[in-house]
Design a protein around this motif. Structure first.
Motif, PDB file in Angstrom:
ATOM      1  N   MET A  65       0.808  -1.218   0.000  1.00 34.14           N
ATOM      2  CA  MET A  65       0.000   0.000   0.000  1.00 34.14           C
ATOM      3  C   MET A  65       0.844   1.272   0.000  1.00 34.14           C
ATOM      4  N   GLY A  66       2.114   1.161   0.386  1.00 37.07           N
ATOM      5  CA  GLY A  66       2.991   2.332   0.395  1.00 37.07           C
ATOM      6  C   GLY A  66       2.869   3.196   1.631  1.00 37.07           C
ATOM      7  N   PHE A  67       2.331   2.628   2.710  1.00 40.86           N
ATOM      8  CA  PHE A  67       2.151   3.365   3.962  1.00 40.86           C
ATOM      9  C   PHE A  67       2.618   2.519   5.126  1.00 40.86           C
ATOM     10  N   GLY A  68       3.029   3.187   6.200  1.00 43.55           N
ATOM     11  CA  GLY A  68       3.318   2.483   7.439  1.00 43.55           C
ATOM     12  C   GLY A  68       2.039   1.986   8.083  1.00 43.55           C
ATOM     13  N   GLY A  69       2.196   1.115   9.059  1.00 45.52           N
ATOM     14  CA  GLY A  69       1.061   0.459   9.714  1.00 45.52           C
ATOM     15  C   GLY A  69       0.061   1.396  10.362  1.00 45.52           C
ATOM     16  N   ARG A  70       0.506   2.542  10.866  1.00 41.82           N
ATOM     17  CA  ARG A  70      -0.432   3.478  11.500  1.00 41.82           C
ATOM     18  C   ARG A  70      -1.406   4.073  10.480  1.00 41.82           C
ATOM     19  N   LEU A  72      -2.184   2.565   7.651  1.00 46.87           N
ATOM     20  CA  LEU A  72      -3.034   1.440   7.246  1.00 46.87           C
ATOM     21  C   LEU A  72      -4.161   1.227   8.243  1.00 46.87           C
ATOM     22  N   ALA A  73      -3.869   1.384   9.532  1.00 54.22           N
ATOM     23  CA  ALA A  73      -4.903   1.229  10.563  1.00 54.22           C
ATOM     24  C   ALA A  73      -5.998   2.276  10.388  1.00 54.22           C
ATOM     25  N   LYS A  74      -5.609   3.518  10.094  1.00 56.34           N
ATOM     26  CA  LYS A  74      -6.603   4.579   9.873  1.00 56.34           C
ATOM     27  C   LYS A  74      -7.482   4.245   8.676  1.00 56.34           C
ATOM     28  N   ARG A  75      -6.847   3.799   7.618  1.00 57.65           N
ATOM     29  CA  ARG A  75      -7.610   3.477   6.411  1.00 57.65           C
ATOM     30  C   ARG A  75      -8.509   2.258   6.614  1.00 57.65           C
ATOM     31  N   ALA A  76      -8.036   1.295   7.381  1.00 58.17           N
ATOM     32  CA  ALA A  76      -8.864   0.117   7.660  1.00 58.17           C
ATOM     33  C   ALA A  76     -10.103   0.506   8.449  1.00 58.17           C
ATOM     34  N   SER A  77      -9.941   1.452   9.357  1.00 58.97           N
ATOM     35  CA  SER A  77     -11.082   1.926  10.143  1.00 58.97           C
ATOM     36  C   SER A  77     -12.073   2.685   9.261  1.00 58.97           C
ATOM     37  N   ALA A  78     -11.542   3.471   8.337  1.00 62.08           N
ATOM     38  CA  ALA A  78     -12.403   4.277   7.468  1.00 62.08           C
ATOM     39  C   ALA A  78     -13.012   3.475   6.322  1.00 62.08           C
ATOM     40  N   MET A  79     -12.291   2.435   5.862  1.00 61.95           N
ATOM     41  CA  MET A  79     -12.729   1.670   4.690  1.00 61.95           C
ATOM     42  C   MET A  79     -12.573   0.168   4.934  1.00 61.95           C
ATOM     43  N   PRO A  80     -13.334  -0.395   5.864  1.00 60.97           N
ATOM     44  CA  PRO A  80     -13.136  -1.809   6.198  1.00 60.97           C
ATOM     45  C   PRO A  80     -13.387  -2.758   5.024  1.00 60.97           C
ATOM     46  N   ALA A  81     -14.350  -2.455   4.178  1.00 56.76           N
ATOM     47  CA  ALA A  81     -14.629  -3.346   3.042  1.00 56.76           C
ATOM     48  C   ALA A  81     -13.447  -3.378   2.076  1.00 56.76           C
ATOM     49  N   PHE A  82     -12.814  -2.231   1.873  1.00 55.20           N
ATOM     50  CA  PHE A  82     -11.649  -2.177   0.993  1.00 55.20           C
ATOM     51  C   PHE A  82     -10.519  -3.026   1.566  1.00 55.20           C
ATOM     52  N   MET A  83     -10.245  -2.891   2.852  1.00 53.91           N
ATOM     53  CA  MET A  83      -9.164  -3.670   3.470  1.00 53.91           C
ATOM     54  C   MET A  83      -9.457  -5.159   3.416  1.00 53.91           C
ATOM     55  N   THR A  84     -10.694  -5.527   3.595  1.00 50.27           N
ATOM     56  CA  THR A  84     -11.063  -6.936   3.480  1.00 50.27           C
ATOM     57  C   THR A  84     -10.800  -7.437   2.062  1.00 50.27           C
ATOM     58  N   ALA A  85     -11.126  -6.614   1.075  1.00 50.66           N
ATOM     59  CA  ALA A  85     -10.925  -7.008  -0.317  1.00 50.66           C
ATOM     60  C   ALA A  85      -9.441  -7.157  -0.643  1.00 50.66           C
ATOM     61  N   LYS A  92       0.791 -12.081   0.416  1.00 50.53           N
ATOM     62  CA  LYS A  92       1.427 -12.194   1.733  1.00 50.53           C
ATOM     63  C   LYS A  92       0.580 -11.541   2.824  1.00 50.53           C
ATOM     64  N   GLY A  93      -0.623 -11.124   2.472  1.00 52.32           N
ATOM     65  CA  GLY A  93      -1.538 -10.559   3.439  1.00 52.32           C
ATOM     66  C   GLY A  93      -1.315  -9.086   3.693  1.00 52.32           C
ATOM     67  N   ILE A  94      -2.134  -8.569   4.578  1.00 53.38           N
ATOM     68  CA  ILE A  94      -2.035  -7.202   5.058  1.00 53.38           C
ATOM     69  C   ILE A  94      -2.575  -7.220   6.484  1.00 53.38           C
ATOM     70  N   VAL A  95      -1.800  -6.673   7.385  1.00 55.33           N
ATOM     71  CA  VAL A  95      -2.215  -6.580   8.792  1.00 55.33           C
ATOM     72  C   VAL A  95      -2.128  -5.101   9.146  1.00 55.33           C
ATOM     73  N   PRO A  96      -3.243  -4.369   9.043  1.00 57.98           N
ATOM     74  CA  PRO A  96      -3.228  -2.917   9.139  1.00 57.98           C
ATOM     75  C   PRO A  96      -3.223  -2.395  10.583  1.00 57.98           C
ATOM     76  N   VAL A  97      -2.091  -2.553  11.231  1.00 57.45           N
ATOM     77  CA  VAL A  97      -1.906  -2.078  12.606  1.00 57.45           C
ATOM     78  C   VAL A  97      -0.454  -1.629  12.767  1.00 57.45           C
ATOM     79  N   ASP A 119       3.746  -8.809  20.828  1.00 51.85           N
ATOM     80  CA  ASP A 119       3.264  -8.047  21.985  1.00 51.85           C
ATOM     81  C   ASP A 119       2.153  -7.134  21.472  1.00 51.85           C
ATOM     82  N   THR A 120       1.880  -6.037  22.152  1.00 52.71           N
ATOM     83  CA  THR A 120       0.902  -5.099  21.604  1.00 52.71           C
ATOM     84  C   THR A 120       1.482  -4.497  20.331  1.00 52.71           C
ATOM     85  N   SER A 121       0.635  -4.009  19.472  1.00 45.92           N
ATOM     86  CA  SER A 121       1.116  -3.419  18.221  1.00 45.92           C
ATOM     87  C   SER A 121       2.050  -2.246  18.487  1.00 45.92           C
TER      88      SER A 121
END
Length: 143
Positions: A65-70, A72-85, A92-97, A119-121
């Motif tokens: 995606m070209g972004f750091g995990g933080r 990606l987390a914002k985008r996953a919160s705003a666009m959950p259907a997109f992240m699921t897709a 290799k997956g995507i873990v947006p945290v 540990d925690t993210s």
């Protein structure tokens, strides 16, 4: 500067050592080159099943995606259907945290990514940042 095997191994070892020094739960770390290929995947022998896979997903998602995990987390919160897709199509997956960090050189050039899990993210990310700082590299967390 390029991300060599020796540098990737140093980053992975330093990440694990930082977690141990801080008393964090056992970690796994993956260092990927700009093509998303693993240069180093290390795990504490006490880390739980699939921690290394999660670390790969954190790093690979950042590269894809070209972004750091933080970010990606914002985008996953705003666009959950997109992240699921995209999680279904990224091999290799995507873990947006937090805990997925792009590795940049002094000029901002992309060298690869590091992913940490166990540990925690936030704590995972802390260990990656310490290793990158120790190596004189710049971290792009997406913050």
């Amino acid at each position: 500067m390029s991300l060599t095997l020796d540098l990737a191994l140093q980053l992975a070892r330093d990440t694990l050592a930082e977690g141990e020094t801080r008393g964090f739960l056992p970690l796994a770390v993956a260092v990927l080159d700009t093509a998303g290929q693993p240069l180093a995947i290390l795990r504490d022998h006490r880390s739980s099943l699939h921690r290394a896979d999660i670390a790969v997903g954190k790093a690979a998602g950042c590269l894809a995606m070209g972004f750091g995990g933080r970010e990606l987390a914002k985008r996953a919160s705003a666009m959950p259907a997109f992240m699921t897709a995209v999680s279904a199509i990224f091999p290799k997956g995507i873990v947006p945290v937090p805990g997925g960090v792009l590795i940049r050189d002094a000029d901002g050039g992309l060298l690869g990514a590091i992913g940490v899990s166990g540990d925690t993210s936030d704590n995972d990310e802390t260990c990656a940042l310490a290793a990158l700082d120790r190596a004189g590299l710049h971290a792009d967390t997406g913050a």
